[in-house]
Design an enzyme around this catalytic site. Structure first.
Site, mmCIF file in Angstrom:
data_model
loop_
_atom_site.group_PDB
_atom_site.id
_atom_site.type_symbol
_atom_site.label_atom_id
_atom_site.label_comp_id
_atom_site.label_asym_id
_atom_site.label_seq_id
_atom_site.Cartn_x
_atom_site.Cartn_y
_atom_site.Cartn_z
ATOM 1 N N HIS A 136 -18.293 10.571 51.847
ATOM 2 C CA HIS A 136 -17.686 9.341 51.823
ATOM 3 C C HIS A 136 -17.841 9.062 53.336
ATOM 4 O O HIS A 136 -17.548 9.960 54.211
ATOM 5 C CB HIS A 136 -16.071 9.355 51.491
ATOM 6 C CG HIS A 136 -15.438 8.010 51.689
ATOM 7 N ND1 HIS A 136 -14.495 7.671 52.843
ATOM 8 C CD2 HIS A 136 -15.023 7.101 50.605
ATOM 9 C CE1 HIS A 136 -14.254 6.540 52.417
ATOM 10 N NE2 HIS A 136 -14.233 6.341 51.433
ATOM 11 N N ASP A 213 -12.847 17.793 51.179
ATOM 12 C CA ASP A 213 -12.006 16.388 51.136
ATOM 13 C C ASP A 213 -11.772 16.209 49.755
ATOM 14 O O ASP A 213 -12.841 16.046 48.697
ATOM 15 C CB ASP A 213 -13.210 15.551 51.492
ATOM 16 C CG ASP A 213 -12.723 14.043 51.369
ATOM 17 O OD1 ASP A 213 -11.511 13.918 50.805
ATOM 18 O OD2 ASP A 213 -13.648 12.943 51.488
ATOM 19 N N GLN A 216 -10.717 12.467 45.883
ATOM 20 C CA GLN A 216 -11.238 12.103 44.407
ATOM 21 C C GLN A 216 -10.669 13.305 43.461
ATOM 22 O O GLN A 216 -10.398 13.159 42.284
ATOM 23 C CB GLN A 216 -12.810 11.809 44.198
ATOM 24 C CG GLN A 216 -13.020 10.588 44.981
ATOM 25 C CD GLN A 216 -12.309 9.232 44.687
ATOM 26 O OE1 GLN A 216 -11.991 9.377 43.319
ATOM 27 N NE2 GLN A 216 -12.431 8.099 45.419
ATOM 28 N N LYS A 239 -4.374 7.690 45.488
ATOM 29 C CA LYS A 239 -5.449 7.943 44.470
ATOM 30 C C LYS A 239 -4.879 8.851 43.496
ATOM 31 O O LYS A 239 -5.502 9.103 42.364
ATOM 32 C CB LYS A 239 -6.786 8.667 45.052
ATOM 33 C CG LYS A 239 -7.497 7.726 46.119
ATOM 34 C CD LYS A 239 -8.774 8.075 46.419
ATOM 35 C CE LYS A 239 -9.479 7.378 47.508
ATOM 36 N NZ LYS A 239 -9.932 5.980 47.361
ATOM 37 N N CYS A 377 -18.215 3.167 50.473
ATOM 38 C CA CYS A 377 -18.055 3.676 51.700
ATOM 39 C C CYS A 377 -18.783 5.187 51.588
ATOM 40 O O CYS A 377 -18.309 6.126 52.046
ATOM 41 C CB CYS A 377 -16.551 4.318 51.856
ATOM 42 S SG CYS A 377 -15.430 2.508 52.237
HETATM 43 N N1 PLP Z 1 -12.792 10.719 50.630
HETATM 44 C C1 PLP Z 1 -13.165 10.149 49.460
HETATM 45 C C2 PLP Z 1 -14.366 11.108 48.705
HETATM 46 C C3 PLP Z 1 -12.741 9.042 49.069
HETATM 47 O O1 PLP Z 1 -13.421 8.493 47.934
HETATM 48 C C4 PLP Z 1 -12.097 8.421 49.871
HETATM 49 C C5 PLP Z 1 -11.593 7.004 49.515
HETATM 50 O O2 PLP Z 1 -12.117 6.085 48.696
HETATM 51 C C6 PLP Z 1 -11.904 8.869 50.994
HETATM 52 C C7 PLP Z 1 -11.976 10.163 51.394
HETATM 53 C C8 PLP Z 1 -10.693 8.183 52.065
HETATM 54 O O3 PLP Z 1 -9.445 8.070 51.536
HETATM 55 P P1 PLP Z 1 -8.367 7.163 52.069
HETATM 56 O O4 PLP Z 1 -9.025 5.877 52.308
HETATM 57 O O5 PLP Z 1 -7.350 7.140 51.319
HETATM 58 O O6 PLP Z 1 -8.012 7.803 53.482
#
Ligand code: PLP
Length: 423
Positions: A136, A213, A216, A239, A377
């Protein structure tokens, strides 16, 4: 005494009553364009159960005060509720100690914190940061910023056509210059589950720290940071059925102790003068300013809620929904799934010959079906698969076969409209 509203204990049932669970989510009972709402954008954000909504309302009605400060009953109650949630998150992650659980705004802030507080002071020109090709933007851009600040280089492990990491390439890319590895646990654009346990062990063989990370993964997989042995783990509350604006950074104590604070302000200090400030102990050293107290309490309630259902039940249910949807879309003419990893969670990304993803999502919206269309993203993933965008349906345990039938009917309609059969 703090009395948080309790989540319904669905786990006591041998097989959860999924329709009763769905009824815990008030938003899902509404209509969209005069159709039942089929909410299939869970990878973007999840809906909130009554237990979470009630915990926040309860806090604001009865317990609202600033934490760690007031010498009065209300503030003590707020602090107890806030710190009790930290204990729940420690247990949820299987983190060795509560001091390793840092509250942040979300996965994005957690990754930026590690990039700036861990990597930036340590990296030199020519050092390398290794990520995967299915990250992401939140796990790309903070590292690019560190590269610009330090002269380090960003290296990328490729993925194959099924959206699986190429482990041999990963092994080849790990070298003396690699100073940080940062990997998604579950790709939001493709659904692939990364073999992080194996990849962490390979990095550790070279004494390279690994950030995972888990934005998800947290809602779909059982997490055990101790067993994984990751050095940092991040996720976002929204999430995982909790509010927006709250998330978690887990970090090994030895790393967190050695890192400078990310931000300065109240709560992160133990003593301040104009000449010098001493920082607070963990976890407060990284929690400058008044935190999102209600968000933390809501996150604690969300974790109680999913643990009451049981993560194994959730995994089984979501696997069933993914299989049902995958079988259904395989009958749709001209539809191609992007992301066919063997190890995959409940995310279905696809393109159709007949229509652009934005047209697909617009037509589905008219049918009451909420899906996402775009680059999610993860622009480099779109480039890798040579598509401008994908449509993405992502499932939660509260979805059911009717949601998916509605989604499939919508996709047939897309084909009919664009082949001119519908007028
Ligand atoms: N990493 C992954 C794999 C994501 O899907 C997301 C959000 O869609 C993020 C990081 C970023 O999360 P946040 O926008 O809640 O900080």
């Amino acid at each position: 005494m703090f009395t948080a509203p309790q989540a319904t204990d669905h786990k006591s049932l041998s097989a959860p009553d999924w329709s009763a669970i769905r009824a815990d989510f008030p938003l899902l009972s509404q209509l969209a364009h005069q159709q039942p709402l089929a909410y299939l954008d869970n990878a973007a954000t999840t809906q909130k159960p009554n237990a979470v909504i009630d915990s926040i309302t309860h806090f604001y009605r009865f317990d609202n005060a600033n934490v760690h400060r007031g010498a009065y009953q209300l503030s003590e109650r707020a602090t107890l509720a806030f710190e009790t949630a930290r204990d729940k998150i420690q247990r949820f992650l299987h983190a060795p100690s509560r001091e390793e659980v840092i509250f942040v705004r979300g996965a994005t802030e957690a990754i930026n914190l590690v990039a700036q507080s861990y990597a930036r002071p340590r990296l030199k020109p020519g050092d390398e940061i290794l990520i995967s090709a299915m990250e992401h933007h939140s796990n790309i851009v903070p590292w690019q910023m560190v590269c610009l600040q330090t002269g380090a280089l960003l290296k990328v492990v490729p993925i194959n056509d099924s959206a699986e990491i190429n482990i041999a390439e990963y092994q080849a890319l790990l070298n003396k210059k690699t100073k940080v590895v940062a990997l998604t646990h579950l790709s939001n654009a493709l659904g692939s589950i990364t073999p992080v346990d194996q990849m962490i062990a390979m990095a550790h063989a070279r004494e390279i720290p690994v950030l995972v990370d888990g934005a998800q993964a947290a809602p779909h997989l059982s997490l055990d940071v101790k067993q994984l042995d990751c050095d940092f783990y991040t996720f976002s509350g929204h999430k995982i059925y909790a509010p927006t604006g709250i998330g978690v950074l887990y970090g090994k104590q030895s790393y967190l102790e050695a890192m400078e604070p990310y931000q300065g302000g109240g709560d992160m200090i133990s003593r301040v003068s104009f000449e010098h400030s001493d920082y607070n102990c963990l976890p407060y050293k990284f929690e400058a300013g008044t935190p999102n107290i209600a968000g933390v309490i809501g996150l604690g309630a969300a974790i109680d809620y999913i643990q009451a259902i049981g993560i194994d039940h959730i995994k089984q249910r979501e696997r069933l929904l993914l299989d049902y949807a995958t079988a259904g879309v395989s009958l749709i003419k001209g539809l191609r799934i992007i992301g066919t990893a063997r190890d995959k969670a409940s995310i279905l990304s696809f393109v159709m010959d007949s229509a652009h993803p934005h047209d697909i999502s617009t037509i589905l919206d008219q049918q009451g079906v909420a899906i996402r269309a775009g680059h999610h993203c993860a622009m480099p993933v779109m480039t890798r698969f040579d598509v401008p965008a994908t449509a993405r349906a992502s499932f939660s345990f509260y979805n059911n076969e009717s949601d998916i039938d509605q989604f499939l009917q919508g996709l047939h309609l897309v084909n009919n409209i664009f082949s001119g059969k519908n007028g």
